[in-house]
Enzyme design. Structure first.
Site, mmCIF file in Angstrom:
data_model
loop_
_atom_site.group_PDB
_atom_site.id
_atom_site.type_symbol
_atom_site.label_atom_id
_atom_site.label_comp_id
_atom_site.label_asym_id
_atom_site.label_seq_id
_atom_site.Cartn_x
_atom_site.Cartn_y
_atom_site.Cartn_z
ATOM 1 N N GLU A 66 0.672 -1.129 0.123
ATOM 2 C CA GLU A 66 0.040 0.067 0.146
ATOM 3 C C GLU A 66 0.891 1.285 0.106
ATOM 4 O O GLU A 66 0.167 2.336 -0.517
ATOM 5 C CB GLU A 66 -0.985 -0.065 1.447
ATOM 6 C CG GLU A 66 -1.847 -1.227 1.119
ATOM 7 C CD GLU A 66 -2.912 -1.164 0.034
ATOM 8 O OE1 GLU A 66 -3.367 -0.049 -0.102
ATOM 9 O OE2 GLU A 66 -3.185 -2.017 -0.747
ATOM 10 N N SER A 335 -22.482 -26.092 -31.534
ATOM 11 C CA SER A 335 -22.862 -25.562 -32.734
ATOM 12 C C SER A 335 -23.515 -24.044 -32.723
ATOM 13 O O SER A 335 -23.814 -23.486 -33.367
ATOM 14 C CB SER A 335 -23.852 -26.340 -33.309
ATOM 15 O OG SER A 335 -23.155 -27.298 -33.974
#
Length: 680
Positions: A66, A335
């Site tokens: 941080e 498909s």
């Protein structure tokens, strides 16, 4: 400005950890205001610890994650602040943030998260005063006892219990890096829900520890990602059933809207979603009802999206609200992906009247493409071949396209199939970076159920794309609106002519697929089934039905947990026109009940042809498709064939192997519509 800063500085008082806002319940609502889930922060789920109880490895990991200049800065980072200001001026979120650990504590404990220069100015003044009055150890202790780590854990002590079931004093270096990794976005970097991202962030923290001198490169190289405890319900309430998975998607989306988990836990948020209760009831009822009596290992997922907005109206990823979400799973689509080859062809000016042979196709590389169950049309146009789901026709079409397989992948991405998700950095291509194989046209590469619903929704909206989303509005307990989605015109991905001609080719398919038209044939729909073969076993493992009306696009997947042979209650192979189409029809009919019947637009001409062309009756002998209705045919005479041994590389794609030919005797029988299905 200096005078204002001085007065702000002199008048500021630095708060202690217990001065932060109290936790409040957040509520997730459907579009009509009904409750979907509650987020109940655990009261008192924070145990303050002194700095001597917090291992140095934990402190170093947090600094690496941080604020790598924490030990030396004056409470703020001039370069970080400059990046943040530039980002706000240019509206560039990637410019970087300017918040140090000290500023983060001040923001959480006193000034809040308002996005303004005034708030930032006050934050800087207080952070500077804190840095002058407090030791770095005091600041670090206050910060680590205050921030939210995810899993309902406020403070480092609760986080150690939530992630490792350990006292904070027992946390080692790899575990410390996990805890530090979570601070930036706890839900996103939780390894239980996003392991790949969590591990990447963990490595970033370790690299940072090397940079600040807290870890040697050789020591880092020996570290492995630690085992993290499974998440427990730390919210105070467990959201069961399908709503639990909706809750997860909502929380993940809030992060992308710059609404922090701190906001969720402390602001008493009212989060209104796009979920339509009528559609949701129909989706869940169809998903569960149609599987009654089916084998216990069969799973399904259903997602319904409004084509005009991208709003997710119905969502079913499974019945375990804390479990696996099948609507977000990577699944081969069979498909149902042929539609994107048709889009690519129409974009290149190829009309629906284009005729191809349906005979077996010998593709480059020794591949042989065939049709499911020996299906054939002799030679037919693209619309007929889509209805009959002929692999050979669409493989030939793909090979004729500019770009070939890449053109199909590009069309799918244009429509809305995600470019990446989960641990797949780039979808619709080989993981080794060698590009796109021809099997893309037959659904070789995995996509998600939500992506297929979204991509087909772009067709329903005449080629205009809207990103799928769950969150409509977010308000605090005092009525302040943090976010409200605005209506937008979407993004045109391909022309209306392309979309509408594709729709025209898809309109007959629901009825053709075992009679799955909507509203007893009164409501027009456009759809495509899909089936994925299980290697060369002759079995299937995934089955799909995806389709839409102008108002709603719905994708349905049916499969198993382990990707084994997919069979129905009587042991028959499941095809796309079976269970998935049953679910799709029930979900759509219920969702659209009493809604006006809307017609699809009349398509403009492409290549001189508008819509489905008339085709002269075929004289070539064919076998009836397993997609057809309940009619049957007389059995044909047995046929003996001789074929070399082969291996299936992708749905409908085989490669010959060495060895003598094998003899097969085919004894045709009348088609059984109850077990029908399309090709791969």
């Amino acid at each position: 400005m200096a005078v204002v800063f001085l007065f702000t500085y002199l008048g500021a008082s630095v708060p202690g950890p217990d001065s932060i806002k109290q936790n409040q319940v957040a509520t997730i609502l459907n579009a009509n205001g009904g409750e979907i889930a509650r987020i109940v922060p655990p009261e008192g789920n924070r145990t303050d610890v002194t700095i001597d109880k917090i291992p140095k490895a934990v402190q170093d990991a947090v600094i690496a994650a941080e604020d790598r200049q924490f030990r030396t800065n004056a409470g703020f980072s001039p370069t970080g602040l400059a990046r943040a200001v530039i980002g706000q001026i240019t509206n560039n979120d990637d410019a970087g943030g300017g918040s140090t650990i000290t500023q983060q504590y001040v923001k959480n404990a006193l000034v809040g998260d308002e996005r303004s220069y005034t708030r930032k100015f006050k934050e800087l003044a207080i952070a500077t005063k804190m840095s002058n009055e407090w030791t770095k150890n005091d600041i670090m202790a206050a910060y680590l006892n205050t921030i939210y780590f995810g899993r309902g854990a406020y403070g480092i002590s609760a986080a150690a219990r939530a992630y490792f079931n350990k006292d904070i004093t027992q946390i080692n270096v790899p575990e410390a890096a996990v805890l530090a990794s979570s601070i930036r976005s706890p839900s996103f970097y939780d390894p239980a829900t996003n392991l790949a991202a969590a591990q990447a962030r963990w490595r970033y923290v370790l690299d940072g520890m090397v940079t600040i001198g807290a870890l040697t490169p050789s020591d880092e190289a020996t570290l492995q990602y630690p085992k993290v405890a499974a998440p427990r319900d730390s919210s105070g309430t467990t959201t069961t059933g399908p709503n639990g998975l909706i809750k997860q998607q909502v929380l993940a989306e809030l992060s992308s809207l710059n609404i922090s988990e701190q906001d969720v836990q402390t602001e008493g948020l009212k989060i209104t979603t796009t979920i339509d209760p009528k559609v949701q009831r129909s989706v869940v009822s169809a998903a569960n009802g149609q599987l009654e009596g089916e084998p216990n290992n069969v799973r399904d997922a259903v997602v319904s999206i409004d084509p005009n907005t991208g709003a997710v109206k119905g969502y079913f990823g499974g019945n375990n609200g804390q479990g696996y979400d099948y609507a977000q799973a990577a699944l081969q689509t069979g498909s149902s992906f042929k539609v994107f080859a048709l889009i690519a062809a129409l974009e290149q000016g190829v009309p629906l009247s284009k005729v191809y042979s349906s005979a077996p196709f010998d593709a480059p590389g020794g591949l042989t493409v065939t049709n499911s169950d020996g299906e054939s049309c002799g030679s037919c146009n693209l619309a007929t071949a889509l209805k009959m789901s002929l692999n050979t026709v669409y493989y030939r079409l793909m090979m004729d396209l500019d770009g070939q397989a890449q053109a199909v992948a590009d069309a799918a991405h244009q429509a809305g199939v995600a470019e990446s998700f989960g641990d797949i950095k780039k979808t619709l291509q080989n993981t080794d970076g060698t590009g796109v194989e021809g099997g893309v046209v037959l659904g070789q590469y995995p996509s998600r159920v939500i992506d297929m619903a979204s991509a087909y929704a772009t067709l329903a909206n005449q080629g205009v794309y809207h990103a799928p989303h769950f969150v409509q509005k977010v308000e605090t307990s005092d009525g302040t609106v943090l976010y409200e989605r605005k209506n937008d015109s979407g993004e045109r991905r391909f022309s209306a002519a392309v979309a509408n001609n594709t729709t025209a080719a898809m309109q007959p398919i629901a009825a053709y697929s075992n009679g799955h038209s909507l509203d007893d044939g009164q409501r027009p729909s456009a759809a495509k089934t899909g089936t994925t073969q299980l290697g060369d076993t002759g079995q299937n493992k995934d089955a799909w039905m995806v389709g839409y009306t102008p108002q709603l696009s719905t994708a349905v997947w049916v499969g198993t947990d382990a990707g084994v042979a997919l069979k129905n209650y009587n042991g028959a192979i499941v095809y796309g026109s079976g269970l998935p189409s049953d679910i799709w029809q029930a979900a759509m009919d219920g969702a659209l009940a009493d809604e006006p019947i809307e017609q699809f637009p009349t398509p403009a001409a492409i290549g001189g042809v508008a819509g489905v062309p008339e085709e002269a009756p075929r004289t070539t002998a064919t076998r009836r498709s397993r997609e057809q209705d309940s009619e049957t045919t007389e059995p044909e005479a047995p046929v003996t064939t001789f074929a070399p041994p082969s291996a299936t590389l992708a749905p409908g794609v085989t490669i010959p192997l060495p060895g003598p030919p094998t003899e097969t005797v085919i004894t045709p029988t009348p088609q059984d519509p109850a077990g029908a299905g399309n090709g791969p």
